[in-house]
Scaffold this active site. Sequence first.
Site, mmCIF file in Angstrom:
data_model
loop_
_atom_site.group_PDB
_atom_site.id
_atom_site.type_symbol
_atom_site.label_atom_id
_atom_site.label_comp_id
_atom_site.label_asym_id
_atom_site.label_seq_id
_atom_site.Cartn_x
_atom_site.Cartn_y
_atom_site.Cartn_z
ATOM 1 N N TYR A 1 -18.820 32.058 90.968
ATOM 2 C CA TYR A 1 -20.069 32.636 90.683
ATOM 3 C C TYR A 1 -21.133 31.980 89.673
ATOM 4 C CZ TYR A 1 -22.871 36.911 89.483
ATOM 5 O OH TYR A 1 -23.926 37.741 89.336
ATOM 6 N N LYS B 1 -24.614 30.578 90.866
ATOM 7 C CA LYS B 1 -26.000 31.173 90.331
ATOM 8 C C LYS B 1 -26.674 29.954 89.633
ATOM 9 C CE LYS B 1 -25.799 35.509 91.195
ATOM 10 N NZ LYS B 1 -26.651 36.063 92.389
HETATM 11 P P1 NAP Z 1 -24.114 45.312 94.342
HETATM 12 O O1 NAP Z 1 -24.457 46.470 94.056
HETATM 13 O O2 NAP Z 1 -22.906 44.928 94.705
HETATM 14 O O3 NAP Z 1 -25.309 44.999 95.743
HETATM 15 C C1 NAP Z 1 -25.040 43.828 96.281
HETATM 16 C C2 NAP Z 1 -25.471 44.216 97.834
HETATM 17 O O4 NAP Z 1 -25.378 42.858 98.527
HETATM 18 C C3 NAP Z 1 -24.451 44.868 98.546
HETATM 19 O O5 NAP Z 1 -25.014 45.861 99.419
HETATM 20 C C4 NAP Z 1 -23.514 43.897 99.459
HETATM 21 O O6 NAP Z 1 -23.008 44.503 100.753
HETATM 22 C C5 NAP Z 1 -24.691 43.086 99.812
HETATM 23 N N1 NAP Z 1 -24.164 41.891 100.459
HETATM 24 C C6 NAP Z 1 -22.857 41.235 100.051
HETATM 25 N N2 NAP Z 1 -22.596 40.136 100.774
HETATM 26 C C7 NAP Z 1 -23.727 40.123 101.595
HETATM 27 C C8 NAP Z 1 -24.005 39.094 102.851
HETATM 28 N N3 NAP Z 1 -23.152 38.324 103.057
HETATM 29 N N4 NAP Z 1 -25.252 39.492 103.535
HETATM 30 C C9 NAP Z 1 -25.853 40.546 103.077
HETATM 31 N N5 NAP Z 1 -25.940 41.422 101.959
HETATM 32 C C10 NAP Z 1 -24.656 41.080 101.440
HETATM 33 O O7 NAP Z 1 -24.585 44.150 93.403
HETATM 34 P P2 NAP Z 1 -25.718 44.280 92.248
HETATM 35 O O8 NAP Z 1 -25.264 44.767 91.085
HETATM 36 O O9 NAP Z 1 -27.010 45.043 92.536
HETATM 37 O O10 NAP Z 1 -26.429 42.836 92.210
HETATM 38 C C11 NAP Z 1 -27.274 42.368 92.933
HETATM 39 C C12 NAP Z 1 -27.739 40.873 92.514
HETATM 40 O O11 NAP Z 1 -27.759 40.708 91.221
HETATM 41 C C13 NAP Z 1 -26.439 39.955 92.932
HETATM 42 O O12 NAP Z 1 -26.787 38.585 93.215
HETATM 43 C C14 NAP Z 1 -25.838 39.646 91.529
HETATM 44 O O13 NAP Z 1 -24.848 38.436 91.562
HETATM 45 C C15 NAP Z 1 -26.973 39.797 90.684
HETATM 46 N N6 NAP Z 1 -26.558 40.113 89.390
HETATM 47 C C16 NAP Z 1 -25.981 41.255 89.135
HETATM 48 C C17 NAP Z 1 -25.584 41.397 87.513
HETATM 49 C C18 NAP Z 1 -25.197 42.881 87.291
HETATM 50 O O14 NAP Z 1 -24.897 43.073 86.078
HETATM 51 N N7 NAP Z 1 -25.275 44.044 88.317
HETATM 52 C C19 NAP Z 1 -25.871 40.784 86.714
HETATM 53 C C20 NAP Z 1 -26.446 39.387 87.081
HETATM 54 C C21 NAP Z 1 -26.833 39.234 88.455
HETATM 55 P P3 NAP Z 1 -21.715 45.081 100.752
HETATM 56 O O15 NAP Z 1 -21.688 46.106 99.903
HETATM 57 O O16 NAP Z 1 -21.421 45.588 102.240
HETATM 58 O O17 NAP Z 1 -20.967 44.254 100.472
#
Ligand code: NAP
Length: 260
Positions: free
Chosen positions: A159, A163
């Site tokens: 990851y 990133k």
């Molecule tokens: P989340 O709730 O898990 O949402 C991620 C979404 O991406 C899910 O709907 C997932 O679908 C979809 N996805 C996964 N693989 C995919 C693919 N191959 N093609 C299309 N869609 C796909 O995550 P989040 O927390 O909102 O995170 C969103 C972004 O922010 C990510 O890039 C994450 O790394 C980044 N981020 C998050 C945090 C945090 O604290 N939450 C912190 C730093 C960065 P499925 O459910 O079907 O897998």
Amino acid sequence: MGRQDGRVALVTGGARGIGYAIGERLLAEGASVALLDLDPVEAEAAATRMQAARADGSSGTVIGVGADVSRAGDVSAAVERVVDELGGLHVAVNNAGVLRDNLLFRMSEDDWDLVVDVHLKGSFLVAREVQKQFVAQRLGRIVNVSSVSAWGNRGQANYSAAKMGIQGLTRTLAIELGGYGVTVNAVAPGFVATDMTDATAARLGLDVAEFRRLNAEATVVKRMGAPADIAAAVAFLASDEASFVTGQTLVVDGGLKLVG
Ligand code: NAP
């Protein structure tokens, strides 16, 4: 008048969490929004929910598009569909993500490939596809979602590498596309309460509320991030007001990295 009136935005991973909040925010600012996600049923359900809940006065349309961002054919078909159905494309947000955390000695090749493919290759594929439209119209905004984990986090070699790769990709695409009216920036969120972080709590055997409390305590502002905090930063970078900002990664973490 909204900052995104008449514009069309594509948000990957838009069916939930941070991506959904970004879609809501861009819709509220006047854009039509395509929520792209892996599961077409989830993507369409999210679009229906967002359209039904939108504030009075926002005039955009919301569609759900099923696609895997790590597959070139899916990405080109999805972008073509968005342009056809929503009448153009001006903003692309690379937000789709997945976690397969493990310490190095336990990390499988599949865990490495999946995470790097979804985050890094997915951002590349979407950028490569949307730039055709953006360069031709001399206008576009690409916003990539990195993470504070890019600077290193135990158990997240895949990851973190993906990133930080996104930050390099962001800078390079900014250099290549700047002369065509296209800016490319990234946001690096800290801890944000979503399904993804709840799953991390479960994996660590921690109570979700306790995990959230600990992460809030680690920030300078003493609260955890909400998806709307990230959406606000993305909305700025996606706006005309940010036309002189490119190649940057904006850390949105409540000051976590200042003291962490
Ligand atoms: P989340 O709730 O898990 O949402 C991620 C979404 O991406 C899910 O709907 C997932 O679908 C979809 N996805 C996964 N693989 C995919 C693919 N191959 N093609 C299309 N869609 C796909 O995550 P989040 O927390 O909102 O995170 C969103 C972004 O922010 C990510 O890039 C994450 O790394 C980044 N981020 C998050 C945090 C945090 O604290 N939450 C912190 C730093 C960065 P499925 O459910 O079907 O897998």
